[in-house]
Design a protein around this motif. Structure first.
Motif, PDB file in Angstrom:
ATOM      1  N   ILE A 219      39.454  82.231  14.933  1.00 20.88           N
ATOM      2  CA  ILE A 219      39.961  81.099  15.697  1.00 20.88           C
ATOM      3  C   ILE A 219      39.224  81.061  17.030  1.00 20.88           C
ATOM      4  CG2 ILE A 219      41.978  80.023  16.763  1.00 20.88           C
ATOM      5  CD1 ILE A 219      43.726  81.353  14.705  1.00 20.88           C
ATOM      6  N   SER A 220      38.662  79.915  17.338  1.00 25.11           N
ATOM      7  CA  SER A 220      37.880  79.790  18.565  1.00 25.11           C
ATOM      8  C   SER A 220      38.340  78.597  19.379  1.00 25.11           C
ATOM      9  CB  SER A 220      36.388  79.626  18.228  1.00 25.11           C
ATOM     10  OG  SER A 220      35.618  79.552  19.407  1.00 25.11           O
ATOM     11  N   GLY A 221      38.540  78.832  20.656  1.00 26.58           N
ATOM     12  CA  GLY A 221      38.950  77.781  21.580  1.00 26.58           C
ATOM     13  C   GLY A 221      39.108  78.422  22.938  1.00 26.58           C
ATOM     14  N   GLY A 222      38.860  77.688  23.992  1.00 27.96           N
ATOM     15  CA  GLY A 222      38.990  78.371  25.274  1.00 27.96           C
ATOM     16  C   GLY A 222      38.747  77.507  26.478  1.00 27.96           C
ATOM     17  N   GLY A 223      38.802  78.186  27.617  1.00 26.75           N
ATOM     18  CA  GLY A 223      38.638  77.527  28.903  1.00 26.75           C
ATOM     19  C   GLY A 223      39.981  77.316  29.561  1.00 26.75           C
ATOM     20  N   THR A 224      40.768  76.393  29.012  1.00 24.39           N
ATOM     21  CA  THR A 224      42.066  76.049  29.593  1.00 24.39           C
ATOM     22  C   THR A 224      43.203  76.412  28.639  1.00 24.39           C
ATOM     23  OG1 THR A 224      42.115  73.822  28.633  1.00 24.39           O
ATOM     24  CG2 THR A 224      40.967  74.084  30.736  1.00 24.39           C
ATOM     25  N   GLY A 225      44.405  76.426  29.185  1.00 19.16           N
ATOM     26  CA  GLY A 225      45.581  76.704  28.365  1.00 19.16           C
ATOM     27  C   GLY A 225      45.774  75.669  27.270  1.00 19.16           C
ATOM     28  N   GLY A 226      45.296  74.434  27.528  1.00 23.55           N
ATOM     29  CA  GLY A 226      45.421  73.371  26.542  1.00 23.55           C
ATOM     30  C   GLY A 226      44.672  73.634  25.263  1.00 23.55           C
TER      31      GLY A 226
END
Length: 367
Positions: free
Chosen positions: A5-12
């Motif tokens: 699972i990849s996603g990032g930067g902000t809490g959103g």
């Protein structure tokens, strides 16, 4: 099964990723999950604390001007693709899920090119650049808003699920929440939040509300200012002699799930996950879109809520005109209108979004 699972930067981008991961593990406990993010993003602190393994990529957005910075961006992107390939080759996932942010671009793209089943989750009413590109390669796209379909690719790939929310929000006992804040369960509660970092413009408008607090007498208020503007707000209302038993002005609130569950009306930025939480609980809202959001996506998010009759919108530029106070008075003293907004918000929300996404993703992986 192995899942990246990849996603990032902000809490959103991070909280949906974590919520989907938790739901996958509930449905298939023997799943091994690896997160891929950046060291600079919030995921570097949030994900390890939750007990997940995480690998890091060096990735950044592209400059819009031709020059040395753009060349550097291209070199970094190529390097991140090779890093992503190594992670995929070593871990050998059956499924890769992207939840947004630059980091998921190379991970999902390389996985797709390697023949791994892939899907992405788009939180906003207008898809970001990364997800618009990835939509051409992935097997499925999970939409937080049906409106996002208009600027994505193959319509057959799109599944409207709504946005995943933290499970804890749905498990709060309201009696405990009222007790936590020292509030009465007979009064109306107004919740104000400008996001994790706060909003100076909303805070300034709320100072004007406090100066006219007699016009909304009897309302209980939870106002989360953000740490940077907290002292400034306190100084601005110091001479007003506000009732501190009924008005809680806080720099930050870890127990946001408590506040959301007793809110009769919320004033909030129009981030996708904030709206998902409000609608899942059926909370009427006055949404103030962040004016500098990429592609103006927060205003489009808010417009979708307004169109459904589930909330009102006040533009950031209108806050200085006293419009926020007018809207609060309009709703808080009108039970019929407030209840109508709450009912339509509840209808718009999908508290089961995380499970819907996890089930569909697992079906994709097993095909």
């Amino acid at each position: 099964m192995k899942v990246i699972i990849s996603g990032g930067g902000t809490g959103g981008h991070i909280y949906p990723a974590v919520t989907i991961a938790q739901k996958i593990l509930e449905l298939q406990p023997d799943t091994e999950i690896l997160f891929v993010g950046t060291k600079e993003g919030l995921e570097s602190s949030i994900v390890p604390k939750l007990g997940y393994n995480i690998k890091y990529l060096q990735v950044e957005g592209f400059s819009r001007q031709i020059g040395l910075q753009l060349l550097k961006n291209i070199f970094t992107a190529i390097k991140s693709c090779f890093q992503a390939y190594r992670y995929i080759k070593d871990f050998r996932p059956e499924l890769v899920i992207g939840t947004g942010g630059y980091v998921c671009g190379p991970v999902v793209l390389i996985a797709s090119l390697c023949g791994v089943k892939t899907c992405i989750q788009e939180q906003n009413a207008v898809a970001g650049v990364t997800n618009k590109i990835l939509s051409k390669f992935v097997d499925k796209v999970f939409l937080g808003y049906s409106e996002a379909a208009f600027n994505l690719g193959n319509a057959q790939k799109n599944i409207f699920t709504g946005n995943p929310i933290r499970p804890s929000i749905l498990k709060v006992d309201k009696k405990d929440a009222y007790k936590f804040f020292g509030f009465s369960d007979q009064g109306k509660t107004l919740l104000i939040s400008g996001g994790s970092r706060g909003s100076k413009s909303i805070n300034t408008a709320m100072v004007d509300v406090y100066k006219n607090i007699d016009k909304i007498e009897g309302v209980q208020i939870i106002h989360i200012t953000g740490k940077l503007d907290y002292e400034n707000v306190l100084n601005s209302v110091a001479d007003l002699q506000l009732d501190k038993t009924k008005i809680k002005i806080l720099p930050y609130l870890h127990e946001m799930d408590m506040a959301l569950n007793i809110a009769d009306l919320a004033i909030s930025r129009a981030g996708a996950i904030a709206i998902a939480e409000l609608t899942a609980l059926g909370v009427a809202s006055i949404l103030v879109p962040y004016p500098y959001a990429t592609a103006n996506h927060q205003e489009l998010n808010a417009q979708a809520v307004v169109k459904a009759g589930a909330g009102l919108m006040v533009l950031d530029s209108e806050l200085g005109k006293g419009l926020l106070l007018d809207k609060i008075i309009e709703l808080i003293n009108n039970d019929k209108k407030l209840i109508n907004l709450a009912m339509k918000a509840k209808k718009l929300g999908n508290p089961n979004a995380a499970e819907d996404i996890a089930l569909a993703a697992l079906r994709i992986a097993k095909k």
